[in-house]
Design a protein around this motif. Structure first.
Motif, short mmCIF file in Angstrom:
data_model
loop_
_atom_site.label_atom_id
_atom_site.label_comp_id
_atom_site.label_asym_id
_atom_site.label_seq_id
_atom_site.Cartn_x
_atom_site.Cartn_y
_atom_site.Cartn_z
N ILE A 151 0.85 -1.20 0.00
CA ILE A 151 0.00 0.00 0.00
C ILE A 151 0.88 1.24 0.00
N VAL A 152 0.56 2.20 -0.85
CA VAL A 152 1.24 3.49 -0.86
C VAL A 152 0.19 4.58 -0.99
N LEU A 153 0.29 5.62 -0.18
CA LEU A 153 -0.63 6.74 -0.30
C LEU A 153 -0.57 7.33 -1.70
N PRO A 154 -1.70 7.77 -2.24
CA PRO A 154 -1.72 8.29 -3.62
C PRO A 154 -0.67 9.36 -3.89
N ALA A 155 -0.40 10.25 -2.95
CA ALA A 155 0.55 11.34 -3.17
C ALA A 155 1.98 10.87 -3.30
N ARG A 211 2.84 7.76 -4.78
CA ARG A 211 2.97 6.71 -5.77
C ARG A 211 3.85 7.16 -6.93
N ASN A 212 4.33 6.14 -7.67
CA ASN A 212 5.19 6.38 -8.84
C ASN A 212 6.49 7.07 -8.45
N GLN A 213 6.93 6.84 -7.21
CA GLN A 213 8.20 7.40 -6.75
C GLN A 213 9.15 6.31 -6.23
N GLY A 214 8.84 5.05 -6.55
CA GLY A 214 9.72 3.96 -6.18
C GLY A 214 9.58 3.46 -4.76
N VAL A 215 8.53 3.88 -4.05
CA VAL A 215 8.39 3.49 -2.65
C VAL A 215 8.15 1.99 -2.52
N ILE A 216 7.20 1.46 -3.27
CA ILE A 216 6.87 0.05 -3.13
C ILE A 216 8.03 -0.83 -3.57
N PHE A 228 1.07 -2.55 -12.64
CA PHE A 228 2.20 -1.99 -11.90
C PHE A 228 2.91 -3.06 -11.07
N MET A 229 2.15 -3.81 -10.26
CA MET A 229 2.77 -4.81 -9.39
C MET A 229 3.34 -5.96 -10.20
N GLN A 230 2.72 -6.29 -11.32
CA GLN A 230 3.27 -7.35 -12.17
C GLN A 230 4.65 -6.96 -12.70
N LYS A 231 4.77 -5.71 -13.15
CA LYS A 231 6.07 -5.23 -13.62
C LYS A 231 7.10 -5.26 -12.49
N MET A 232 6.64 -4.90 -11.28
CA MET A 232 7.55 -4.81 -10.15
C MET A 232 8.13 -6.17 -9.79
#
Length: 331
Positions: free
Chosen positions: A82-86, A88-93, A123-127
């Motif tokens: 889980i990542v807060l929307p603000a 996301r797309n910053q490499g946190v997960i 997204f998670m599949q790519k990860m």
């Protein structure tokens, strides 16, 4: 942006609840995530570990591993990322997952991971592909649409790609059911596991009773039947458990079989005659490997399945082709 990543501590549990509510509202299907005491107790028992990400002391994300009812207690499910929307797309997960699998989990003796990557986005599949995981199946319509209402990220139930990152040096026998001999051999190809394919018995044993562990998730309309022993009463046991699950509103039925059991082929034949079709290969599920078959009692949301990579598309194509060959799906 500076991110601090660490294992959850006792004082973090209420903030973890707030994280779930910020993303899912009160609709997450596993209700224990809204109980701080239950969250902490699960980690202290070694059943559920959370790694948390903080930005300026604000909890902005988590990843987790947990025992999820598999017969092998050393196999942990990786999920609930889980990542807060603000943020996301910053490499946190990716940081959470990489630090977990490469550093934190091995340090506490955990070397076998599996997970379910949702298919309402890729997204998670790519990860997990970047992290070296191997996809071995797809669970059709596993997650209820209500879990994605708050974010409006799906118009129906959500399927998941099943993937594994496991280490197992032991040579094990694998009994390939005749209907899946070629397909399972194909699914094994990318896995670095010492396995010996052998012929199973053509019938169920008459001197043994069927044993099954049943998990019913009525909020999600999912029932999971994990068969730990196979006997001549398999068909009656299956039908009895199905009736119980359907009475509780389940429309997604999953059956798990031990590929180390010589009678697995006979059980798979029975399941196929009752409308079950391929779900996937499950490395290390029983210590040795498992087979997932699945049955859907509603019209599945196939058009809502978004996949990353040619292999995942091939897995789905083969699953749907198998579904077309099995018996009636009515429970």
């Amino acid at each position: 942006m500076s991110i601090e990543i660490r294992l959850m501590q006792a004082a973090d549990a209420p903030r973890v609840v707030d994280l779930y509510r910020a993303v899912y509202g009160d609709d997450y299907p596993v209700k224990s995530v809204y109980d701080p005491a239950a969250i902490l107790a699960a980690q202290e028992a070694g059943d559920f570990y959370r790694i948390l990400a903080f930005a300026d002391d604000q909890l902005v994300g988590q990843s987790a591993i947990y025992r999820s009812g598999t017969p092998n207690p050393d196999l942990y499910e990786s999920g609930q990322g889980i990542v807060l929307p603000a943020y996301r797309n910053q490499g946190v997960i990716e940081q959470l997952l990489r630090i977990g699998q490469d550093t934190v989990y091995p340090s506490i003796g955990i070397h076998q991971l599996w997970g379910e990557a949702v298919c309402n986005h890729v997204f998670m599949q790519k990860m997990i592909t970047k992290l070296g995981w191997e996809s071995t199946g797809i669970e059709i319509d596993l997650m209820p649409a209500a879990a994605y209402t708050k974010e409006k990220s799906s118009n129906g139930r959500v399927s998941t790609v099943v993937a594994f990152k496991v280490a197992d040096p032991e040579m094990r026998n694998v009994h390939l059911p005749a209907a899946y001999e070629e397909l399972l051999a194909w699914l094994y190809q990318p896995l670095s596991l010492p396995r010996r394919f052998v012929r199973g018995t053509p019938s169920l044993p008459t001197d043994n009773a069927t044993a099954v562990d049943e998990q019913v998730f009525s909020d999600a309309a999912v029932a999971r039947l994990t068969f730990t022993s196979l006997g001549s009463d398999f068909s009656n046991c299956l039908q009895s458990r199905e009736r119980t699950a359907v009475a509780q509103g389940c429309t997604v039925l999953q059956a798990f079989l031990d590929l180390g059991d010589p009678a697995v082929g006979a059980a798979a034949t029975t399941l196929r005659g009752q409308g079950y079709f391929l779900g996937g290969l499950l490395p290390c599920w029983y210590g040795g490997d498992g087979l997932l078959l699945q049955k859907i009692l509603h019209t599945p949301n196939i058009e809502g399945i978004h996949l990353d990579g040619e292999r995942s598309h091939q897995i789905l194509d083969r699953i749907l082709a198998d579904q077309a060959t099995v018996g009636p799906s009515a429970a």
